[in-house]
Write a protein that holds these residues in place. Structure first.
Motif, PDB file in Angstrom:
ATOM      1  N   VAL A 178      67.927  45.376  50.977  1.00  0.00           N
ATOM      2  CA  VAL A 178      67.898  45.634  49.534  1.00  0.00           C
ATOM      3  C   VAL A 178      66.467  45.451  49.053  1.00  0.00           C
ATOM      4  N   LEU A 184      68.913  36.009  46.048  1.00  0.00           N
ATOM      5  CA  LEU A 184      69.760  37.191  46.029  1.00  0.00           C
ATOM      6  C   LEU A 184      70.562  37.362  47.318  1.00  0.00           C
ATOM      7  N   GLN A 234      73.578  35.302  47.156  1.00  0.00           N
ATOM      8  CA  GLN A 234      74.505  35.837  46.162  1.00  0.00           C
ATOM      9  C   GLN A 234      75.259  37.043  46.700  1.00  0.00           C
ATOM     10  N   LEU A 235      74.555  37.904  47.425  1.00  0.00           N
ATOM     11  CA  LEU A 235      75.198  39.088  47.981  1.00  0.00           C
ATOM     12  C   LEU A 235      76.227  38.712  49.040  1.00  0.00           C
ATOM     13  N   GLN A 290      79.179  37.214  46.920  1.00  0.00           N
ATOM     14  CA  GLN A 290      79.876  38.053  45.955  1.00  0.00           C
ATOM     15  C   GLN A 290      80.231  39.440  46.475  1.00  0.00           C
ATOM     16  N   VAL A 291      79.533  39.917  47.506  1.00  0.00           N
ATOM     17  CA  VAL A 291      79.775  41.286  47.976  1.00  0.00           C
ATOM     18  C   VAL A 291      80.464  41.283  49.332  1.00  0.00           C
ATOM     19  N   TRP A 310      72.239  40.200  54.909  1.00  0.00           N
ATOM     20  CA  TRP A 310      71.488  40.760  53.782  1.00  0.00           C
ATOM     21  C   TRP A 310      70.008  40.400  53.896  1.00  0.00           C
ATOM     22  N   VAL A 342      66.386  40.920  51.772  1.00  0.00           N
ATOM     23  CA  VAL A 342      65.833  41.307  50.471  1.00  0.00           C
ATOM     24  C   VAL A 342      64.328  41.484  50.606  1.00  0.00           C
ATOM     25  N   PRO A 355      73.750  41.778  41.852  1.00  0.00           N
ATOM     26  CA  PRO A 355      74.729  41.860  42.949  1.00  0.00           C
ATOM     27  C   PRO A 355      75.785  42.937  42.708  1.00  0.00           C
ATOM     28  N   ASP A 356      76.239  43.075  41.466  1.00  0.00           N
ATOM     29  CA  ASP A 356      77.205  44.126  41.146  1.00  0.00           C
ATOM     30  C   ASP A 356      76.613  45.517  41.357  1.00  0.00           C
ATOM     31  N   VAL A 393      74.238  46.384  43.490  1.00  0.00           N
ATOM     32  CA  VAL A 393      74.159  46.637  44.930  1.00  0.00           C
ATOM     33  C   VAL A 393      75.532  47.021  45.464  1.00  0.00           C
ATOM     34  N   SER A 394      76.548  46.273  45.063  1.00  0.00           N
ATOM     35  CA  SER A 394      77.910  46.578  45.499  1.00  0.00           C
ATOM     36  C   SER A 394      78.359  47.949  45.043  1.00  0.00           C
TER      37      SER A 394
END
Length: 369
Positions: A13, A34, A37-38, A41-42, A48, A50, A130-131, A133-134
């Motif tokens: 990302v 991040l 978080q990914l 949450q994802v 991941w 970054v 995060p949303d 990216v998802s």
């Protein structure tokens, strides 16, 4: 349960900050957290990664959102990122309504306008990115992650007074706009936040020194004492507002801070830039005025004996009289301080202009972080 790290697919990302000033500071803080978080949450079964990058110091304005998305998409392809999220301090609009977020599954990028998020920009991007990216990976049909389990409209709930914009755009081209009234107010406060009025305040240090010099001279003038005693609160308020207005106008004119519409800058964007500049300077000068008023009041209390002031005014005096004296002297001194502003370094003062971004050397310490 997450698979062994060697067998987990990697998704890169990219976070792009343009211009590399305030957005870069938000990106630097977001980058550190991040990936976690990914995963939370994802999808925890993905490794991941970054990456960060800085966009143009003066990003394109004439093409609006599409030009920015195209530029970020090219950067994503060059860097071989899977998806890219761009954070910008440009105040973007669509149909005269503030645009908060725009996603493009075709380009595999998304754009976030920081000013449209208001004052708590870092808090908002922590919830939104995060949303995004998802959403991008789902719309792209990427099989490495589980499909997003929420509807696109749900992301609007992450930020107050934001709704999803629906249109005739192709699949995966989602836009989120702010409400017309609250969104505009939040955009203005966000522009002030992004423009960093503290930097403008520090940049006007010579102005404040000049104002203190004028105030020190006025304190020793008995005519000023009598003038302050004769004027009522309404007149003193008018004098104060006129002084502050004159100072802001002088700074804008003397340092050429007014943005003019041209082929590169649409009229609506130029108006927003100018409004952001005026509000930033107004806040900085108001804080300077408070500092000047406080210092002048303390100096008056220390230097002017009560008996001397009573003899001059021919009546008993109290704390209110010293505050009134500081009030009129501060108002007059702000005009004198404007002369001091002409001695400021040009780049220091121009930093208060919303559309102006100097080259990053010397002030982007996050670049090497």
């Amino acid at each position: 349960m997450a698979r062994n790290g060697q067998h987990r697919p990697e998704i890169v990302v990219g976070l792009v900050a343009t211009p590399p000033d305030h957005p870069a500071r938000v990106v630097a803080r977001l980058t550190r957290e991040l990936a976690d978080q990914l995963a939370e949450q994802v999808d925890a079964n993905v490794r991941w990664t970054v990456r960060t990058g800085w966009g143009e110091v003066a990003p394109r304005r004439d093409g609006g959102v599409e030009a920015l998305l195209d530029g970020v998409a090219k950067r994503r392809a060059d860097e071989r990122w899977d998806v890219a999220i761009c954070l910008t301090d440009l105040p973007l609009h669509t149909d005269r309504v503030p645009l908060v977020v725009q996603t493009s599954a075709r380009r595999q990028v998304a754009l976030v306008s920081l000013p449209a998020l208001g004052l708590r920009q870092l808090h908002a991007v922590r919830r939104v990115v995060p949303d995004l990216v998802s959403r991008l990976l789902t719309d792209m049909g990427d099989e490495r992650v589980s499909p997003a389990g929420w509807a696109p409209a749900e992301m609007a709930a992450r930020v107050a007074s934001v709704r999803r914009m629906t249109g005739e755009s192709e699949a995966g081209e989602w836009g989120y706009v702010a409400s017309r009234l609250v969104g505009r107010a939040r955009l203005l406060t966000g522009m002030i936040r992004a423009n960093r009025p503290g930097r403008a305040l520090v940049g006007l240090s010579k102005l404040l020194v000049g104002a203190f010099g004028t105030a020190a001279f006025a304190l020793a003038t008995s005519t000023i004492w009598q003038m302050g005693d004769a004027l009522g609160g309404l007149r003193l308020t008018v004098i104060m507002l006129l002084g502050l207005t004159a100072l802001v106008a002088w700074l804008i004119v003397a340092h050429d801070l007014w943005e003019k519409p041209d082929q590169q800058t649409p009229a609506e964007l130029a108006r927003l830039f100018n409004l952001g500049t005026v509000l930033t300077l107004a806040l900085a000068t108001a804080v300077s005025y408070v500092v000047l008023f406080t210092g002048t009041a303390l100096a008056a209390a220390l230097l002017i004996d009560t008996s001397v002031l009573e003899e001059n005014l021919q009546r008993p005096v109290g704390v209110a009289d010293y505050l009134t004296l500081a009030w009129i002297i501060s108002s007059l001194a702000t005009v004198g301080g404007a002369i001091g502003s002409g001695l400021e370094d040009e780049d220091t003062v121009r930093a208060a202009a919303y559309g102006y971004h100097p080259e990053p050397d010397g002030w982007l310490d996050e670049r090497d972080g």
